[in-house]
Design a protein around this motif. Structure first.
Motif, mmCIF file in Angstrom:
data_model
loop_
_atom_site.group_PDB
_atom_site.id
_atom_site.type_symbol
_atom_site.label_atom_id
_atom_site.label_comp_id
_atom_site.label_asym_id
_atom_site.label_seq_id
_atom_site.Cartn_x
_atom_site.Cartn_y
_atom_site.Cartn_z
ATOM 1 N N VAL A 1 25.247 -55.562 3.504
ATOM 2 C CA VAL A 1 25.406 -54.260 4.165
ATOM 3 C C VAL A 1 25.279 -53.131 3.149
ATOM 4 O O VAL A 1 24.592 -52.124 3.398
ATOM 5 C CB VAL A 1 26.761 -54.202 4.888
ATOM 6 N N LEU A 2 25.923 -53.276 1.988
ATOM 7 C CA LEU A 2 25.886 -52.236 0.967
ATOM 8 C C LEU A 2 24.465 -52.032 0.453
ATOM 9 O O LEU A 2 24.002 -50.891 0.303
ATOM 10 C CB LEU A 2 26.826 -52.612 -0.176
ATOM 11 N N ALA A 3 23.768 -53.124 0.166
ATOM 12 C CA ALA A 3 22.394 -53.006 -0.322
ATOM 13 C C ALA A 3 21.486 -52.364 0.730
ATOM 14 O O ALA A 3 20.608 -51.561 0.402
ATOM 15 C CB ALA A 3 21.863 -54.384 -0.709
ATOM 16 N N THR A 4 21.702 -52.712 1.995
ATOM 17 C CA THR A 4 20.905 -52.115 3.072
ATOM 18 C C THR A 4 21.152 -50.616 3.176
ATOM 19 O O THR A 4 20.213 -49.827 3.361
ATOM 20 C CB THR A 4 21.224 -52.801 4.408
ATOM 21 N N LEU A 5 22.407 -50.203 3.049
ATOM 22 C CA LEU A 5 22.733 -48.776 3.092
ATOM 23 C C LEU A 5 22.105 -48.025 1.922
ATOM 24 O O LEU A 5 21.634 -46.893 2.077
ATOM 25 C CB LEU A 5 24.252 -48.585 3.083
ATOM 26 N N ILE A 6 22.099 -48.659 0.749
ATOM 27 C CA ILE A 6 21.500 -48.023 -0.425
ATOM 28 C C ILE A 6 20.002 -47.838 -0.224
ATOM 29 O O ILE A 6 19.439 -46.780 -0.520
ATOM 30 C CB ILE A 6 21.787 -48.852 -1.689
ATOM 31 N N MET A 7 19.333 -48.871 0.293
ATOM 32 C CA MET A 7 17.893 -48.748 0.541
ATOM 33 C C MET A 7 17.597 -47.733 1.638
ATOM 34 O O MET A 7 16.608 -46.996 1.561
ATOM 35 C CB MET A 7 17.311 -50.114 0.886
ATOM 36 N N ALA A 8 18.474 -47.661 2.642
ATOM 37 C CA ALA A 8 18.306 -46.646 3.682
ATOM 38 C C ALA A 8 18.481 -45.251 3.099
ATOM 39 O O ALA A 8 17.755 -44.314 3.465
ATOM 40 C CB ALA A 8 19.300 -46.880 4.812
ATOM 41 N N GLY A 9 19.439 -45.107 2.184
ATOM 42 C CA GLY A 9 19.627 -43.818 1.520
ATOM 43 C C GLY A 9 18.425 -43.436 0.681
ATOM 44 O O GLY A 9 18.059 -42.255 0.594
ATOM 45 N N SER A 10 17.792 -44.433 0.039
ATOM 46 C CA SER A 10 16.583 -44.153 -0.730
ATOM 47 C C SER A 10 15.459 -43.650 0.173
ATOM 48 O O SER A 10 14.649 -42.816 -0.228
ATOM 49 C CB SER A 10 16.128 -45.416 -1.475
ATOM 50 N N TRP A 11 15.415 -44.169 1.388
ATOM 51 C CA TRP A 11 14.382 -43.717 2.317
ATOM 52 C C TRP A 11 14.630 -42.281 2.773
ATOM 53 O O TRP A 11 13.701 -41.470 2.841
ATOM 54 C CB TRP A 11 14.322 -44.644 3.525
ATOM 55 N N THR A 12 15.873 -41.941 3.051
ATOM 56 C CA THR A 12 16.165 -40.611 3.584
ATOM 57 C C THR A 12 16.237 -39.546 2.499
ATOM 58 O O THR A 12 15.902 -38.386 2.751
ATOM 59 C CB THR A 12 17.488 -40.622 4.361
ATOM 60 N N ASP A 13 16.676 -39.920 1.278
ATOM 61 C CA ASP A 13 16.875 -38.925 0.224
ATOM 62 C C ASP A 13 16.004 -39.158 -1.001
ATOM 63 O O ASP A 13 16.148 -38.448 -1.998
ATOM 64 C CB ASP A 13 18.342 -38.910 -0.221
ATOM 65 N N GLY A 14 15.120 -40.151 -0.970
ATOM 66 C CA GLY A 14 14.323 -40.459 -2.146
ATOM 67 C C GLY A 14 13.247 -39.426 -2.431
ATOM 68 O O GLY A 14 12.890 -38.608 -1.581
ATOM 69 N N LEU A 15 12.714 -39.479 -3.654
ATOM 70 C CA LEU A 15 11.640 -38.586 -4.067
ATOM 71 C C LEU A 15 10.303 -39.114 -3.567
ATOM 72 O O LEU A 15 10.022 -40.313 -3.638
ATOM 73 C CB LEU A 15 11.583 -38.481 -5.590
ATOM 74 N N ARG A 16 9.480 -38.203 -3.078
ATOM 75 C CA ARG A 16 8.126 -38.551 -2.642
ATOM 76 C C ARG A 16 7.119 -37.695 -3.392
ATOM 77 O O ARG A 16 7.280 -36.475 -3.477
ATOM 78 C CB ARG A 16 7.988 -38.352 -1.126
ATOM 79 N N GLY A 17 6.107 -38.343 -3.952
ATOM 80 C CA GLY A 17 5.110 -37.618 -4.719
ATOM 81 C C GLY A 17 4.387 -36.579 -3.880
ATOM 82 O O GLY A 17 3.980 -36.859 -2.745
ATOM 83 N N GLY B 1 11.764 -30.507 8.256
ATOM 84 C CA GLY B 1 10.894 -31.405 8.986
ATOM 85 C C GLY B 1 10.279 -32.525 8.168
ATOM 86 O O GLY B 1 9.582 -33.375 8.722
ATOM 87 N N ALA B 2 10.541 -32.547 6.843
ATOM 88 C CA ALA B 2 9.982 -33.588 5.973
ATOM 89 C C ALA B 2 11.078 -34.558 5.552
ATOM 90 O O ALA B 2 12.251 -34.187 5.465
ATOM 91 C CB ALA B 2 9.323 -32.965 4.747
ATOM 92 N N GLN B 3 10.702 -35.792 5.273
ATOM 93 C CA GLN B 3 11.652 -36.814 4.887
ATOM 94 C C GLN B 3 11.906 -36.763 3.386
ATOM 95 O O GLN B 3 10.973 -36.747 2.589
ATOM 96 C CB GLN B 3 11.109 -38.198 5.255
ATOM 97 N N GLY B 4 13.181 -36.713 2.992
ATOM 98 C CA GLY B 4 13.537 -36.789 1.582
ATOM 99 C C GLY B 4 13.128 -35.562 0.781
ATOM 100 O O GLY B 4 12.867 -34.485 1.314
ATOM 101 N N TRP B 5 13.060 -35.763 -0.552
ATOM 102 C CA TRP B 5 12.674 -34.714 -1.485
ATOM 103 C C TRP B 5 11.225 -34.902 -1.910
ATOM 104 O O TRP B 5 10.739 -36.022 -2.013
ATOM 105 C CB TRP B 5 13.560 -34.749 -2.732
#
Length: 277
Positions: A38-54, A126-130
């Motif tokens: 569960v913890l690892a899944t939440l971390i990966m979900a957080g990376s999707w919502t708040d991660g950096l995108r080129g 309207g964009a996902q993440g940073w």
């Protein structure tokens, strides 16, 4: 006769207590494995919502024209950090020449606090993440790690426009780990302690799982260990397989999986899938 009966009852009670103890131990191991998943899944979900995108400076210009920039900051380092995700750091605030402003003593202060760096990060409505952009670097290259300690005229112009538009700047003190960092560190410490001091893993050797967790992409190694050894097969009554996967297999396999994962991610980004870096 009475003594014999009493001894039998005592032995039966001890055996029952032993079975109860093993049952609770097994339930704890399974629950711990579930918590890791569960913890690892939440971390990966957080990376999707708040991660950096080129992104690019052209896209930043478009967002500025549309009034879509929600928050921004300037960074001088872009590297792969905690949880195998790319993070952009601003190492500090420096004094740089600025417009003359009155100081507290009534004189003129010729400096202002500003950020230095050639990497600009922003979040758009309207964009996902940073989004992150810099010059002369392909940010979609897997495993990239760059440093841009010196600013550039283009970044300075963007900073000027963002300030004039009163777009909020992200505080310098905000970290990139998030609230799950400490629980994840505790869970990782628990896993490695169990791997070293606990019962022998069933499917692979201790070195196999060590390399899979250390070199595997994202949190997939920890999820695999939790599912296979803790939830699925990690019971004290389960004897390890006669021929387990070795440390060499774990080392080479984890690296190969990471490379394949990176190539696949780059391909998906080139097809327009907004995957985090």
């Amino acid at each position: 006769m009475t003594a014999g009966v009493g001894e039998g009852v005592a032995v039966a009670g001890t055996a029952t207590a032993g079975r109860d103890g093993r049952w609770w131990h097994e339930r704890f191991i399974v629950a711990f494995g579930g918590a890791v998943v569960v913890l690892a899944t939440l971390i990966m979900a957080g990376s999707w919502t708040d991660g950096l995108r080129g992104s690019s400076f052209d896209e930043l210009r478009q967002d500025l024209r549309n009034g879509a920039v929600q928050e921004w900051y300037v960074a001088d380092q872009l590297e792969r950090g905690t949880f195998d995700r790319m993070v952009a750091h601003q190492t500090g605030i420096v004094e740089a020449p600025g417009e003359p402003t009155p100081d507290a003593a009534g004189g003129v202060d010729m400096t202002v606090d500003t950020q230095q760096g050639g990497i600009i990060v922003w979040r758009a409505y309207g964009a996902q993440g940073w989004r992150v952009a810099t010059s002369d670097v392909d940010l979609d290259s897997f495993g990239s790690s760059i440093s841009r300690s010196g600013g550039s005229p283009e970044v300075a112009e963007f900073v000027k426009e963002l300030r004039e538009a009163d777009v909020p700047m992200r505080p310098f003190s905000v970290g990139d780990g998030g609230p799950l960092t400490f629980p994840a560190m505790l869970a990782a410490a628990g896993i490695f302690a169990g791997l070293i001091f606990g019962a022998a893993p069933r499917l692979g050797t201790r070195w196999f799982w060590f390399w899979v967790m250390v070199n595997g992409p994202l949190m997939l190694g920890f999820i695999a260990y939790a599912v296979v050894e803790l939830i699925g097969f990690g019971r004290p009554t389960d004897r390890p397989l006669d021929k387990r996967l070795s440390g060499i297999v774990g080392f080479v396999g984890a690296i190969a999986l990471s490379v394949a994962f990176g190539i696949g991610a780059n391909a998906l980004r080139s097809w327009g899938v907004p995957l985090p870096l």
